[in-house]
Write a protein that holds these residues in place. Structure first.
Motif, PDB file in Angstrom:
ATOM      1  N   ASP A   1     -56.431  95.740 -40.309  1.00 50.91           N
ATOM      2  CA  ASP A   1     -57.001  94.572 -39.629  1.00 50.91           C
ATOM      3  C   ASP A   1     -55.889  93.580 -39.287  1.00 50.91           C
ATOM      4  OD1 ASP A   1     -58.407  91.981 -39.173  1.00 50.91           O
ATOM      5  OD2 ASP A   1     -60.159  93.161 -39.771  1.00 50.91           O
ATOM      6  N   PRO A   2     -55.797  93.120 -38.057  1.00 51.43           N
ATOM      7  CA  PRO A   2     -54.734  92.187 -37.657  1.00 51.43           C
ATOM      8  C   PRO A   2     -54.816  90.824 -38.343  1.00 51.43           C
ATOM      9  CG  PRO A   2     -56.353  92.443 -35.898  1.00 51.43           C
ATOM     10  CD  PRO A   2     -56.655  93.486 -36.922  1.00 51.43           C
ATOM     11  N   GLN A   3     -56.000  90.484 -38.881  1.00 55.44           N
ATOM     12  CA  GLN A   3     -56.135  89.189 -39.564  1.00 55.44           C
ATOM     13  C   GLN A   3     -55.473  89.188 -40.952  1.00 55.44           C
ATOM     14  OE1 GLN A   3     -60.099  87.046 -38.952  1.00 55.44           O
ATOM     15  NE2 GLN A   3     -60.705  89.191 -38.665  1.00 55.44           N
ATOM     16  N   LEU A   4     -55.329  90.395 -41.528  1.00 54.63           N
ATOM     17  CA  LEU A   4     -54.752  90.483 -42.867  1.00 54.63           C
ATOM     18  C   LEU A   4     -53.318  89.977 -42.852  1.00 54.63           C
ATOM     19  CD1 LEU A   4     -55.662  91.517 -45.692  1.00 54.63           C
ATOM     20  CD2 LEU A   4     -54.403  93.611 -45.201  1.00 54.63           C
ATOM     21  N   MET A   5     -52.993  89.083 -43.784  1.00 50.98           N
ATOM     22  CA  MET A   5     -51.683  88.465 -43.946  1.00 50.98           C
ATOM     23  C   MET A   5     -51.373  87.444 -42.851  1.00 50.98           C
ATOM     24  SD  MET A   5     -51.138  89.988 -46.701  1.00 50.98           S
ATOM     25  CE  MET A   5     -49.579  89.200 -47.093  1.00 50.98           C
ATOM     26  N   HIS A   6     -52.323  87.237 -41.926  1.00 49.29           N
ATOM     27  CA  HIS A   6     -52.124  86.221 -40.894  1.00 49.29           C
ATOM     28  C   HIS A   6     -53.174  85.117 -40.971  1.00 49.29           C
ATOM     29  CE1 HIS A   6     -49.882  89.672 -39.191  1.00 49.29           C
ATOM     30  NE2 HIS A   6     -49.084  88.726 -38.714  1.00 49.29           N
ATOM     31  N   ASP A   7     -54.357  85.462 -41.446  1.00 50.08           N
ATOM     32  CA  ASP A   7     -55.419  84.481 -41.638  1.00 50.08           C
ATOM     33  C   ASP A   7     -55.616  84.269 -43.136  1.00 50.08           C
ATOM     34  OD1 ASP A   7     -58.508  83.927 -42.148  1.00 50.08           O
ATOM     35  OD2 ASP A   7     -58.014  83.145 -40.150  1.00 50.08           O
TER      36      ASP A   7
END
Length: 234
Positions: free
Chosen positions: A59-65
């Protein structure tokens, strides 16, 4: 109610003197591993199946959100805390001799202590924590609920529990302390509150307040699972 008995020299059982180093008994090792699995896997089952089942590492949100990553952060912190606590128990080795003692383990500051630095030793045979925490097994005459080695200022240097080191370690602690001329106070029965009044730093916070700690852990895990369900779903 405090019931004390005078310190009477008890000869060490034959063959005890060569025994200087004591580690956790097999039951403690197995119990620690079981508890670690419960804390890391059983109580975190919802988090694990959510993360693995949805392949959230993609998931692209992991470690960014931050909110989306928060369940994973808490999961990692729990894993680190459980690993450190388990290794502290599993690698504990208590060395006793005529000069002093030292407790060694991973993630623990090692400080050798000479008997001259000890103010007194408190040997409490029965600490009445209430029915929920009372032992259901027979207690032998040589087993103490806790043996607390205190410095002259009343600070605890070492706690020798029969559960974590066995009664032989307690016997050797008392034997070596007696040989060194350290004052030993035997207590047959006492409550945690009475022991705190007599020696405020003998018991740790966890020893004095086991029930609030258990409740806090339960609420923490419930909160973590609810957070995971809200953020990640199933």
């Amino acid at each position: 109610m405090v019931i004390s008995s005078p310190d009477t020299p008890t000869p060490a059982p034959e063959g005890d003197l060569p025994t200087r180093t004591f580690g956790p008994p097999a039951a403690v090792v197995v119990g620690t591993l079981v508890v670690s699995i419960v804390f890391l896997v059983v109580l975190e089952f919802l988090v694990i199946i959510s993360f693995v089942g949805q392949k959230l590492w993609r998931d692209p949100q992991l470690m960014h959100d931050l909110v989306f990553t928060l369940p994973l952060i808490v999961w990692v912190l729990i894993a680190v805390a459980v690993t450190v606590a388990s290794l502290r128990v599993l690698t504990s080795w208590l060395h006793l001799d005529e000069d002093g003692f030292v407790l060694r383990s991973l993630f623990r500051r090692t400080r050798p202590v000479r008997w001259e630095e000890v103010g007194q030793v408190i040997a409490a045979r029965d600490i009445d924590r209430g029915s929920a925490f009372s032992s259901t097994s027979e207690v032998s005459e040589t087993t103490y609920d806790g043996v607390y080695v205190m410095d002259p200022a009343g600070r605890r240097i070492l706690a020798v529990s029969s559960r974590f080191f066995g009664p032989r370690a307690q016997e050797m602690t008392l034997h070596r302390a007696r040989e060194a001329g350290v004052r030993i106070e035997h207590i047959d029965a006492i409550t945690p509150a009475e022991l705190r009044q007599q020696a405020p730093q003998a018991m740790s916070f966890v020893d004095r307040h086991p029930t609030p700690l258990v409740i806090a852990l339960i609420l923490f895990y419930i909160g973590h699972n609810v957070l995971t369900f809200i953020v990640w779903g199933l």
